[in-house]
Write an enzyme that holds these catalytic residues in place. Structure first.
Site, PDB file in Angstrom:
ATOM      1  N   ASP A  78       0.810  -1.221   0.000  1.00 29.44           N
ATOM      2  CA  ASP A  78       0.000   0.000   0.000  1.00 29.44           C
ATOM      3  C   ASP A  78       0.839   1.264   0.000  1.00 29.44           C
ATOM      4  O   ASP A  78       2.035   1.248   0.308  1.00 29.44           O
ATOM      5  CB  ASP A  78      -0.947   0.000   1.202  1.00 29.44           C
ATOM      6  CG  ASP A  78      -0.219  -0.049   2.535  1.00 29.44           C
ATOM      7  OD1 ASP A  78       0.784  -0.785   2.646  1.00 29.44           O
ATOM      8  OD2 ASP A  78      -0.643   0.651   3.478  1.00 29.44           O
ATOM      9  N   ASP A 115       7.457   5.288  -1.235  1.00 28.88           N
ATOM     10  CA  ASP A 115       7.280   4.595   0.039  1.00 28.88           C
ATOM     11  C   ASP A 115       6.056   3.697  -0.093  1.00 28.88           C
ATOM     12  O   ASP A 115       4.927   4.173  -0.019  1.00 28.88           O
ATOM     13  CB  ASP A 115       7.089   5.625   1.154  1.00 28.88           C
ATOM     14  CG  ASP A 115       6.680   5.015   2.487  1.00 28.88           C
ATOM     15  OD1 ASP A 115       6.836   3.792   2.664  1.00 28.88           O
ATOM     16  OD2 ASP A 115       6.186   5.777   3.344  1.00 28.88           O
ATOM     17  N   GLU A 145       0.092  -1.502   5.529  1.00 25.74           N
ATOM     18  CA  GLU A 145       1.147  -1.068   6.454  1.00 25.74           C
ATOM     19  C   GLU A 145       0.905   0.345   6.951  1.00 25.74           C
ATOM     20  O   GLU A 145       1.092   0.650   8.130  1.00 25.74           O
ATOM     21  CB  GLU A 145       2.505  -1.165   5.765  1.00 25.74           C
ATOM     22  CG  GLU A 145       3.703  -0.952   6.676  1.00 25.74           C
ATOM     23  CD  GLU A 145       4.168   0.499   6.790  1.00 25.74           C
ATOM     24  OE1 GLU A 145       5.034   0.782   7.640  1.00 25.74           O
ATOM     25  OE2 GLU A 145       3.668   1.346   6.017  1.00 25.74           O
ATOM     26  N   GLU A 146       0.486   1.217   6.048  1.00 21.74           N
ATOM     27  CA  GLU A 146       0.389   2.631   6.379  1.00 21.74           C
ATOM     28  C   GLU A 146      -0.818   2.965   7.255  1.00 21.74           C
ATOM     29  O   GLU A 146      -0.859   4.018   7.876  1.00 21.74           O
ATOM     30  CB  GLU A 146       0.316   3.467   5.092  1.00 21.74           C
ATOM     31  CG  GLU A 146       1.521   3.314   4.165  1.00 21.74           C
ATOM     32  CD  GLU A 146       2.773   3.973   4.702  1.00 21.74           C
ATOM     33  OE1 GLU A 146       2.782   4.404   5.870  1.00 21.74           O
ATOM     34  OE2 GLU A 146       3.753   4.057   3.946  1.00 21.74           O
TER      35      GLU A 146
END
Length: 486
Positions: A78, A115, A145-146
């Site tokens: 993601d 990222d 993850e974010e």
């Protein structure tokens, strides 16, 4: 995208161009995941999608390296969806408009997704290669993850056979990471009571914009403005004297991004309008002077709008203002053990007005558990004093540094051999997934590397082209030096 695909190293940048073309914000990674799965299966690679959506792709060793230790290259699927207010973009349907600007790759008006798209691209490029030397290889691509590390939380024992993990989510070439901060979400729920708008009132939206924002871990020590805190400061100074009534307060969009924009919808007696305009101009001048170095583009604007049907009662409005104004924000403590690294921090990330409450979402980060729990205690005390509720969720552990890590020693020596200089061994004040992997795989040896990425989690995000090549060369050289199994 053709300009990206021609950059060095081509296999990596070709993958990054594909990734930019497929929308993949947090919680919407499925299209990208399916694209990768179909591609990997077409190459005859083993592909597993686990119960939470993580991908594990396995590739046999190249000839002569069959007895080397198994390595897992790890990235997350993601990206953070952030855009400028004037940018029309739907992150769930629109591709990222990436372009080359001199030494950097950027995106027009949105986050770029370097990222962790660059790390993901490097892993996929290696999977698709025929001429890169490596031992038995696994690639782990995690989801979400974010926005909560759902994928890392869901990793189960036995799914990976690797003894070594290379995380690709670092953001500074020349630095090798051996530890990271843990964190926890804190959410205040401020109850609201409404009252009718006073007849003859004027309605306006007061907006604060132009801030740099950025990653609430990597950039928190830079002293950048927090739009939620600055707007709360204005209200704390002037709401009573100007007889302002609040209809809504909304700011920020992610708990792990420093909020760049916030706005409050308010009403006031027509007789106070001139003074409001004066106070807005005065306050803008004050914060521009205070933040002239770090926030040169800060802007406070007042826009007339249609009158709302209701506003907060004075008691509810004052409660909200007090909580936002007094809530800690920014660096709480610098590390004594790692020079220049933030130990504990807090980001007042998102404020959202709902029908029955106003939600304030914060992210606490700390290299040490006691630092995190101390901030939790402070926010609990604040909630009790204010008479509101606060809940903590999604706690994830830090990654405890291991100075004797064998893979870190390999990366360190390899970097010196290639570039003839000493890399910096670092601990990062951000939430890498390595700490969560240590629970199901306590003996796994871990290290984190990556290219130079500036302003992650914001529309100014950019990745340095030269350092992507350096990161690629280092990663390939490290894979070639992985020792045989004991």
């Amino acid at each position: 995208m053709s300009a990206l695909a021609s950059l060095y190293p081509q296999p990596l940048w070709q993958w990054f161009a594909q990734i930019c073309a497929i929308p993949h914000p947090s919680k919407h990674e499925q299209a990208l995941s399916q694209h990768i799965q179909a591609w990997a299966r077409s190459l005859g690679l083993s592909v597993i999608e686990d119960r939470v959506g993580n991908l594990i792709i396995k590739k046999p060793a190249t000839t002569g390296m069959e007895n080397c230790k198994t390595v897992v290259i790890q990235a997350h699927l993601d990206m953070v969806p952030q855009k400028n207010a004037d940018k029309v973009h739907n992150f769930t349907t629109d591709p990222i408009d990436a372009y080359v600007d001199g030494e950097w790759v950027k995106a027009r008006g949105t986050t770029l997704g370097a990222d962790n798209g660059i790390g993901m691209s490097s892993a996929l490029a290696i999977l698709g290669s025929n001429d890169i030397k490596h031992g038995p290889l696994e690639v782990l691509l995690t989801v979400d993850e974010e926005a909560g590390m759902t994928g890392a939380f869901g990793i189960e024992p036995g799914m990976l056979q690797a003894e070594i993990l290379i995380n690709t989510d670092s953001e500074q070439e020349g630095e090798i990471y051996m530890g990271c901060a843990g964190g926890v979400d804190a959410e205040f729920s401020v109850p609201v009571q409404w009252q009718p708008v006073i007849a003859g009132s004027q309605a306006f939206t007061l907006s604060l914009s132009g801030l740099k924002g950025g990653h609430s871990g990597v950039n928190i020590h830079l002293g950048r403005g927090n739009a939620n805190k600055l707007l709360a400061r204005f209200l704390a100074n002037y709401a009573k004297v100007l007889q302002l009534n609040i209809a809504a307060f909304n700011g920020g969009s992610l708990r792990n991004a420093i909020p760049r924009e916030a706005e409050v919808t308010l009403t006031l007696p027509e007789a106070q309008l001139t003074e409001l305009q004066q106070k807005v101009a005065e306050f803008e001048a004050i914060i521009k002077q205070e933040l002239s170095v770090v926030e040169p583009a800060i802007k406070l604007s007042l826009t007339k709008v249609n009158a709302p049907t209701q506003v907060l009662t004075s008691a509810a409005a004052q409660q909200l203002i007090n909580i936002l104004n007094v809530c800690p924000n920014g660096v709480m403590r610098m590390s004594d053990e790692v020079a220049g690294v933030t130990e504990t921090s807090l980001n007042v990330g998102v404020v959202t007005t709902k029908e029955n409450s106003i939600q304030i979402l914060c992210l606490i980060r700390s290299l040490i558990d006691s630092g995190r729990t101390q901030i939790e205690s402070m926010l609990s005390s604040l909630a009790q004093l204010a008479g509101v509720k606060v809940k903590f969720s999604g706690a994830y552990p830090g990654w405890k540094p291991n100075p004797d890590s064998p893979v870190m020693a390999i990366v360190n020596q390899t970097y010196q051999d290639i570039y003839h200089k000493q890399p910096v061994i670092m601990v990062i004040h951000a939430g890498l997934e390595c700490g969560l992997f240590k629970k199901p795989y306590p003996d796994m040896d871990m290290v984190s590397i990556g290219p130079t990425i500036r302003y992650p989690h914001g529309p100014d995000e950019m990745v340095n082209i030269k350092t992507v090549g350096q990161y690629w060369e280092l990663l390939l050289a490290v894979l070639e030096r992985i020792p045989e199994k004991a």
